[in-house]
Each structure stands twice: as C-alpha cells, then as structure tokens.
Design a protein around this motif. Sequence first.
Motif, PDB file in Angstrom:
ATOM      1  N   ALA A 121     -62.331 -79.006 -71.039  1.00 43.85           N
ATOM      2  CA  ALA A 121     -61.522 -77.795 -71.170  1.00 43.85           C
ATOM      3  C   ALA A 121     -60.672 -77.595 -69.918  1.00 43.85           C
ATOM      4  CB  ALA A 121     -62.414 -76.567 -71.366  1.00 43.85           C
ATOM      5  N   VAL A 122     -59.725 -76.693 -70.023  1.00 43.59           N
ATOM      6  CA  VAL A 122     -59.056 -76.150 -68.851  1.00 43.59           C
ATOM      7  C   VAL A 122     -59.880 -74.951 -68.388  1.00 43.59           C
ATOM      8  CG1 VAL A 122     -56.983 -75.034 -67.954  1.00 43.59           C
ATOM      9  CG2 VAL A 122     -56.784 -76.904 -69.617  1.00 43.59           C
ATOM     10  N   TYR A 123     -60.196 -74.930 -67.111  1.00 43.19           N
ATOM     11  CA  TYR A 123     -60.992 -73.850 -66.543  1.00 43.19           C
ATOM     12  C   TYR A 123     -60.073 -72.980 -65.678  1.00 43.19           C
ATOM     13  CZ  TYR A 123     -65.247 -76.030 -68.204  1.00 43.19           C
ATOM     14  OH  TYR A 123     -66.245 -76.547 -69.021  1.00 43.19           O
ATOM     15  N   TYR A 124     -60.023 -71.698 -66.035  1.00 41.39           N
ATOM     16  CA  TYR A 124     -59.220 -70.735 -65.304  1.00 41.39           C
ATOM     17  C   TYR A 124     -60.115 -69.799 -64.496  1.00 41.39           C
ATOM     18  CZ  TYR A 124     -55.428 -71.725 -68.696  1.00 41.39           C
ATOM     19  OH  TYR A 124     -54.464 -72.316 -69.483  1.00 41.39           O
ATOM     20  N   CYS A 125     -59.698 -69.480 -63.277  1.00 37.72           N
ATOM     21  CA  CYS A 125     -60.319 -68.354 -62.582  1.00 37.72           C
ATOM     22  C   CYS A 125     -59.373 -67.158 -62.726  1.00 37.72           C
ATOM     23  CB  CYS A 125     -60.601 -68.648 -61.122  1.00 37.72           C
ATOM     24  SG  CYS A 125     -59.150 -68.881 -60.077  1.00 37.72           S
ATOM     25  N   ALA A 126     -59.929 -65.977 -62.703  1.00 42.98           N
ATOM     26  CA  ALA A 126     -59.125 -64.769 -62.849  1.00 42.98           C
ATOM     27  C   ALA A 126     -59.742 -63.632 -62.045  1.00 42.98           C
ATOM     28  CB  ALA A 126     -59.008 -64.374 -64.322  1.00 42.98           C
ATOM     29  N   ARG A 127     -58.883 -62.730 -61.611  1.00 42.73           N
ATOM     30  CA  ARG A 127     -59.331 -61.523 -60.929  1.00 42.73           C
ATOM     31  C   ARG A 127     -59.640 -60.457 -61.977  1.00 42.73           C
ATOM     32  NH1 ARG A 127     -55.316 -58.125 -57.028  1.00 42.73           N
ATOM     33  NH2 ARG A 127     -54.658 -57.236 -59.044  1.00 42.73           N
ATOM     34  N   VAL A 128     -60.705 -59.726 -61.739  1.00 45.49           N
ATOM     35  CA  VAL A 128     -61.047 -58.623 -62.629  1.00 45.49           C
ATOM     36  C   VAL A 128     -60.557 -57.333 -61.996  1.00 45.49           C
ATOM     37  CG1 VAL A 128     -62.886 -57.382 -63.814  1.00 45.49           C
ATOM     38  CG2 VAL A 128     -63.062 -59.863 -63.496  1.00 45.49           C
ATOM     39  N   GLY A 129     -59.510 -56.775 -62.579  1.00 48.36           N
ATOM     40  CA  GLY A 129     -58.959 -55.520 -62.094  1.00 48.36           C
ATOM     41  C   GLY A 129     -59.537 -54.338 -62.845  1.00 48.36           C
ATOM     42  N   ILE A 130     -59.394 -53.170 -62.252  1.00 49.93           N
ATOM     43  CA  ILE A 130     -59.865 -51.930 -62.883  1.00 49.93           C
ATOM     44  C   ILE A 130     -58.695 -50.961 -62.889  1.00 49.93           C
ATOM     45  CG2 ILE A 130     -61.598 -50.104 -62.864  1.00 49.93           C
ATOM     46  CD1 ILE A 130     -63.414 -51.917 -61.263  1.00 49.93           C
ATOM     47  N   PRO A 131     -57.821 -51.013 -63.911  1.00 50.35           N
ATOM     48  CA  PRO A 131     -56.642 -50.145 -63.953  1.00 50.35           C
ATOM     49  C   PRO A 131     -56.993 -48.676 -64.171  1.00 50.35           C
ATOM     50  CG  PRO A 131     -56.888 -51.318 -66.017  1.00 50.35           C
ATOM     51  CD  PRO A 131     -57.923 -51.884 -65.084  1.00 50.35           C
ATOM     52  N   ARG A 132     -58.148 -48.462 -64.727  1.00 50.68           N
ATOM     53  CA  ARG A 132     -58.650 -47.112 -64.966  1.00 50.68           C
ATOM     54  C   ARG A 132     -60.164 -47.203 -64.852  1.00 50.68           C
ATOM     55  NH1 ARG A 132     -57.435 -44.757 -70.765  1.00 50.68           N
ATOM     56  NH2 ARG A 132     -55.397 -45.610 -70.238  1.00 50.68           N
ATOM     57  N   ARG A 133     -60.783 -46.158 -64.317  1.00 51.94           N
ATOM     58  CA  ARG A 133     -62.208 -46.199 -64.049  1.00 51.94           C
ATOM     59  C   ARG A 133     -62.990 -46.636 -65.286  1.00 51.94           C
ATOM     60  NH1 ARG A 133     -66.017 -41.164 -61.935  1.00 51.94           N
ATOM     61  NH2 ARG A 133     -67.943 -42.355 -61.718  1.00 51.94           N
ATOM     62  N   GLY A 134     -63.793 -47.676 -65.099  1.00 50.43           N
ATOM     63  CA  GLY A 134     -64.642 -48.157 -66.176  1.00 50.43           C
ATOM     64  C   GLY A 134     -64.008 -49.189 -67.071  1.00 50.43           C
ATOM     65  N   TYR A 135     -62.687 -49.407 -66.914  1.00 61.45           N
ATOM     66  CA  TYR A 135     -61.987 -50.362 -67.758  1.00 61.45           C
ATOM     67  C   TYR A 135     -61.642 -51.608 -66.951  1.00 61.45           C
ATOM     68  CZ  TYR A 135     -61.598 -46.763 -71.297  1.00 61.45           C
ATOM     69  OH  TYR A 135     -61.883 -45.818 -72.244  1.00 61.45           O
ATOM     70  N   TYR A 136     -62.069 -52.758 -67.463  1.00 60.93           N
ATOM     71  CA  TYR A 136     -61.881 -54.020 -66.760  1.00 60.93           C
ATOM     72  C   TYR A 136     -60.811 -54.862 -67.448  1.00 60.93           C
ATOM     73  CZ  TYR A 136     -66.410 -52.732 -64.791  1.00 60.93           C
ATOM     74  OH  TYR A 136     -67.429 -52.060 -64.172  1.00 60.93           O
ATOM     75  N   VAL A 137     -60.016 -55.537 -66.638  1.00 64.27           N
ATOM     76  CA  VAL A 137     -58.998 -56.444 -67.173  1.00 64.27           C
ATOM     77  C   VAL A 137     -58.963 -57.698 -66.314  1.00 64.27           C
ATOM     78  CG1 VAL A 137     -57.525 -54.597 -68.065  1.00 64.27           C
ATOM     79  CG2 VAL A 137     -57.132 -55.474 -65.760  1.00 64.27           C
ATOM     80  N   MET A 138     -58.473 -58.783 -66.882  1.00 65.19           N
ATOM     81  CA  MET A 138     -58.207 -59.995 -66.106  1.00 65.19           C
ATOM     82  C   MET A 138     -56.720 -59.969 -65.800  1.00 65.19           C
ATOM     83  SD  MET A 138     -60.653 -62.597 -68.213  1.00 65.19           S
ATOM     84  CE  MET A 138     -62.414 -62.263 -68.333  1.00 65.19           C
ATOM     85  N   ASP A 139     -56.363 -59.495 -64.604  1.00 65.77           N
ATOM     86  CA  ASP A 139     -54.958 -59.199 -64.330  1.00 65.77           C
ATOM     87  C   ASP A 139     -54.245 -60.225 -63.464  1.00 65.77           C
ATOM     88  OD1 ASP A 139     -55.470 -56.548 -61.820  1.00 65.77           O
ATOM     89  OD2 ASP A 139     -56.270 -58.576 -61.996  1.00 65.77           O
ATOM     90  N   VAL A 140     -54.963 -61.130 -62.853  1.00 71.05           N
ATOM     91  CA  VAL A 140     -54.350 -62.224 -62.107  1.00 71.05           C
ATOM     92  C   VAL A 140     -55.103 -63.494 -62.480  1.00 71.05           C
ATOM     93  CG1 VAL A 140     -53.801 -63.188 -59.845  1.00 71.05           C
ATOM     94  CG2 VAL A 140     -53.705 -60.698 -60.194  1.00 71.05           C
ATOM     95  N   TRP A 141     -54.345 -64.519 -62.852  1.00 70.24           N
ATOM     96  CA  TRP A 141     -54.932 -65.774 -63.323  1.00 70.24           C
ATOM     97  C   TRP A 141     -54.426 -66.937 -62.477  1.00 70.24           C
ATOM     98  CZ3 TRP A 141     -57.699 -66.414 -68.199  1.00 70.24           C
ATOM     99  CH2 TRP A 141     -57.877 -65.229 -68.909  1.00 70.24           C
ATOM    100  N   GLY A 142     -55.268 -67.939 -62.341  1.00 69.62           N
ATOM    101  CA  GLY A 142     -54.817 -69.186 -61.761  1.00 69.62           C
ATOM    102  C   GLY A 142     -54.117 -70.034 -62.816  1.00 69.62           C
ATOM    103  N   GLN A 143     -53.660 -71.196 -62.406  1.00 71.34           N
ATOM    104  CA  GLN A 143     -52.942 -72.086 -63.320  1.00 71.34           C
ATOM    105  C   GLN A 143     -53.895 -72.960 -64.134  1.00 71.34           C
ATOM    106  OE1 GLN A 143     -53.545 -72.840 -60.206  1.00 71.34           O
ATOM    107  NE2 GLN A 143     -54.109 -75.013 -60.237  1.00 71.34           N
ATOM    108  N   GLY A 144     -55.160 -72.984 -63.732  1.00 70.37           N
ATOM    109  CA  GLY A 144     -56.166 -73.756 -64.446  1.00 70.37           C
ATOM    110  C   GLY A 144     -56.381 -75.136 -63.849  1.00 70.37           C
ATOM    111  N   THR A 145     -57.589 -75.640 -64.022  1.00 68.15           N
ATOM    112  CA  THR A 145     -57.922 -77.000 -63.620  1.00 68.15           C
ATOM    113  C   THR A 145     -58.628 -77.665 -64.790  1.00 68.15           C
ATOM    114  OG1 THR A 145     -58.947 -78.379 -61.894  1.00 68.15           O
ATOM    115  CG2 THR A 145     -60.162 -76.409 -62.551  1.00 68.15           C
ATOM    116  N   THR A 146     -58.277 -78.908 -65.070  1.00 70.54           N
ATOM    117  CA  THR A 146     -58.763 -79.587 -66.267  1.00 70.54           C
ATOM    118  C   THR A 146     -60.000 -80.410 -65.976  1.00 70.54           C
ATOM    119  OG1 THR A 146     -56.523 -79.691 -67.175  1.00 70.54           O
ATOM    120  CG2 THR A 146     -58.151 -81.195 -68.102  1.00 70.54           C
TER     121      THR A 146
END
Lengths: 107, 120
Positions: free
Chosen positions: B90-115
Amino acid sequence: DIQMTQSPSSLSASIGDRVTITCRAGQSIGSYLNWYQQKPGKAPDLLIYAASSLQSGVPSRFSGSGSGTDFTLTISSLQPEDSATYYCQQTYSTLSFTFGGGTKVEI
Amino acid sequence: QLVESGGGLVQPGGSLRLSCEASGFTFSSYWMTWVRQAPGKELEWVANIKQDGNERYCVASLKGRFTISRDNAKSSLFLQLSSLRAEDTAVYYCARVGIPRRGYYVMDVWGQGTTVTVSS
C-alpha cells in the motif's frame, strides 16, 4: 470498529449537475463525520468536518448535512476539477477513525 | 509539511520502519496518524498516537504487527511494520490530526505517502 458505508460506489455526471453522495454509519456518531476528496496519485484533502462545516479554502459548491447515522455530501454545480474520489470518515471514537469505501465521481 | 520515507520492497515476513518528518508547525501539540491505501482500494486508517505518545490506537486487524511511535524532539512520527504480508502492500500516509472545533478531529495536513511493496 464503526463501519461506514458509502453509496453509490461510482457515478457519472455532467458539468453543472447537482451531485449527492451518501454515507451511513453502523451506529450513531452524532455529527463526528468528515468528507475528503482524493485525486489520483495524491493525498486526500479535507472538504467538510463536523458533518456540515466547510474547511477553509474549499469552494462553497460543496456542502454536507446529516447527523446520527445518515450523512450527505452535495456538490451543487459539478465542475471539471471535481472529478475525484470522495471519502467519508467517522471520528466519533479516538480509538479508530474509519473511512467509507469511497465514491468515484466522473465527469 | 509532512514528508514520509522508509518505504520499499520487502519480502513476506519481513519488517520495515516508516518515518514521517514534520515541519512548519509545533509537532508536539498534535495527535498524529497513519493511513494506508492499497492499490486501487479505499483509504484505511491504521493508527493514532497522542501528543506525548502515551496513548496509541491501532486498527484491530493490525495489532501486534504494526506499532506507531513518535519522537517529539525530532518532530518525527514512525510506523514499525513487522510480519509483513502481501496484503500490506500500500501507500502509507502520515497525517496531522487537527481539532477545528472542540471534540472534532480531522486529518488536515497529509504527507505525499511512501509506498510499501511486499513481494518475494
């Protein structure tokens, strides 16, 4: 883990069409639902969070709705650059952030 | 910005350590995550790790084979893969988990991936 089911798995639409994608959660997740867009060979981009909040910089033709178990992503007027695969994701539990199976949108 | 490295070709049963180097934000302030995508398949969440590394969560099907870790001093995230199988390709991505609003999680910054390719 909470299962997320998207439909349809793919669709074809024309420029200017209104497009709707649905996502169903295996249990109630409140509004802990995100939508991402992924283009071929690229990492996903966040479109919508908390079911209906538009991420900064995302065009207003994208919108999200729903709560509990049923959610919708709508593209009000499809543009050529919207050709992509769209994924829903639940973040109800920090123990796992499961994704739906994806919906491929073709123009 | 997130930059992954460490992917490559590995034989079944082998091991690999993926790295993700962060820049442009305070790495130690964020949950981080790994997501993978097999060829032509959907995104699959793999693991999360808390800011201090003291809480880690991994998808049940991968527990015991994959381990997430981090080094805040080096702004780096890691994923140790062991007992690799063909289906881990697979392609493996790392991502930052942001909190745009209290209690809500998003993956808002992603790497380009490594295969990662698992094959003999």
